[in-house]
Scaffold this motif. Structure first.
Motif, short mmCIF file in Angstrom:
data_model
loop_
_atom_site.label_atom_id
_atom_site.label_comp_id
_atom_site.label_asym_id
_atom_site.label_seq_id
_atom_site.Cartn_x
_atom_site.Cartn_y
_atom_site.Cartn_z
N SER A 98 39.70 35.87 34.40
CA SER A 98 38.59 35.86 35.47
C SER A 98 38.62 34.27 35.93
O SER A 98 38.41 34.19 37.11
N TRP A 102 40.70 34.84 39.36
CA TRP A 102 39.74 35.03 40.34
C TRP A 102 39.29 33.86 40.86
O TRP A 102 39.03 33.53 41.98
N TRP A 137 31.97 38.50 35.40
CA TRP A 137 32.75 38.01 36.47
C TRP A 137 33.49 39.39 36.99
O TRP A 137 33.57 39.51 38.45
N LYS A 141 33.29 40.43 41.10
CA LYS A 141 34.55 40.66 41.63
C LYS A 141 34.77 41.92 42.34
O LYS A 141 35.08 41.95 43.62
N SER A 142 33.90 42.84 41.64
CA SER A 142 33.82 44.08 42.51
C SER A 142 32.92 44.36 43.58
O SER A 142 32.99 44.95 44.58
N THR A 146 35.72 38.17 47.05
CA THR A 146 36.07 36.80 46.78
C THR A 146 34.95 35.90 45.97
O THR A 146 33.85 36.41 46.28
N PRO A 147 35.29 34.97 45.19
CA PRO A 147 34.35 34.21 44.65
C PRO A 147 33.53 33.49 45.53
O PRO A 147 32.36 33.34 45.18
#
Length: 272
Positions: A98, A102, A137, A141-142, A146-147
Motif C-alpha cells: 500500500s 499506492w 489503505w 484506494k477503492s 488516488t491517494p
C-alpha cells in the motif's frame, strides 16, 4: 535498493510555501514528542521499543511532506505502529504494498538501537504483510482511486510513535496497561495531540479502536479551547480485534452514516 523519487503536487513549492510550513510544524511537534518520550519510564513489561519516526525518518518525513502539508477536515486517529506496517515503512498503517505502490513512498529504512530477532526491521524488503494496513489503505484506494483524493481532506496520525514489545517480541499496546502505569505517557502525548488538532484545524476525529476513542474524548475535555470537534468510532482493522472479519463493511457503513463518503467517493463508482 535504490531510493525511488516521488513526484507529487503535494510536495512543498519553495521555502516560503505555507504548505511547507504546516508539514515542518508537524515534524517539529514529532521531534518535541520524541524528546519528551526519552524521559518516560516504560511499564516493566516493555523490554524493547521501536520508533520508526526516528530510524525510518526518511520515509516518515516523505509521508508528511507529500501528504500532510495542508489543513485537514478529518483525522484518522491510530494508537501506535504495528510490527509489519509502520515499524517497517515509517508510514501509519504502513503495509508495504500500500505504501510503495499506492502512496508512492519508498526509500531507505534504518535500524532501531535495539533490534530483536523475532521482529526484524527490514524496511521495504520485509516479506510480511500487515492486515490492518492492507484493510485500511485498501478501503480508501477503492473509494478514492488516488491517494490525493484521500489526503485533500484527511490524514492519519498515531497517538504514540513507538512500538512496544516484550523481550520475546510480543506486541504490547498502551491500551493493555492500567492508567497508573502510563499516566505520565498521557501527560506527554496529550498536549502534542491537541497541538496537531490545532495545526491541521481538524473538525472530525475518526478514532480507530476504543483506546483512541477514549483518549480523544479525554483530550477534548482537557483542552476546552479546541474548536468543536466531532469524534466518531471505527473498529480497529486488526485481526486481533474480535468479530472484525467484516471490517470493511463496517467502515463503509460508518462513512455513509456519518456523511463522510462525500469526501472520498466518486459518484460514478459503485462503492456498495
Amino acid at each position: 535498493m535504490l531510493e525511488q523519487n516521488v513526484v507529487s503536487s503535494f510536495f512543498c513549492k519553495g521555502p516560503t510555501s505555507s504548505n511547507c510550513k504546516v508539514s515542518e510544524d508537524f515534524l517539529n511537534l514529532i521531534d518535541e514528542l520524541n524528546i519528551h518520550l526519552e524521559q518516560f519510564h516504560l511499564p516493566a513489561e516493555v523490554e524493547v521499543v521501536y520508533n520508526p519516526t526516528i530510524y525510518a525518518k526518511h520515509t516518515f518525513e516523505m509521508y508528511v511532506q507529500k501528504y500532510c502539508n495542508t489543513t485537514k477536515t478529518i483525522m484518522y486517529f491510530g494508537m501506535n505502529p504495528g510490527p509489519w506496517g509502520m515499524s517497517q515503512t515509517g508510514v501509519p498503517f504502513g503495509e508495504i504494498p500500500s505504501v510503495r505502490d499506492w502512496l508512492g513512498i519508498h526509500g531507505p529504512v534504518g535500524k532501531p538501537p535495539q533490534e530483536i530477532i523475532q521482529r526484524p526491521v527490514m524496511g521495504f524488503e520485509c516479506g510480511r504483510s500487515e492486515i490492518s494496513g492492507k484493510r485500511f489503505w485498501g478501503l480508501f484506494k477503492s473509494l478514492c482511486g488516488t491517494p490525493e483524493n484521500f489526503f485533500k481532506t484527511s490524514f492519519v496520525f498515531n497517538y504514540l510513535p513507538q512500538q512496544w514489545m516484550t523481550k520475546t517480541g510480543r506486541n504490547l499496546t498502551p491500551g493493555e496497561f492500567k492508567v497508573s502505569e502510563i499516566k505520565d505517557l498521557y501527560n506527554i502525548c496529550d498536549p502534542i495531540f491537541s497541538k496537531v488538532l490545532e495545526l491541521y484545524k481538524v473538525q472530525k476525529i475518526v478514532a480507530i479502536g476504543r483506546f483512541c476513542e477514549t483518549r480523544a474524548k479525554k483530550i477534548l475535555e482537557k483542552y476546552p479551547s479546541l474548536r468543536p470537534i466531532q469524534i466518531l468510532y471505527l473498529p480497529h482493522p486488526s485481526p486481533r480485534t474480535a468479530n472484525e472479519n467484516n471490517w470493511e463493511e463496517k467502515a463503509r457503513e460508518l462513512l455513509k452514516n456519518s456523511d463522510l463518503l462525500k469526501y472520498y467517493a466518486n459518484e460514478s463508482w459503485n462503492i456498495y
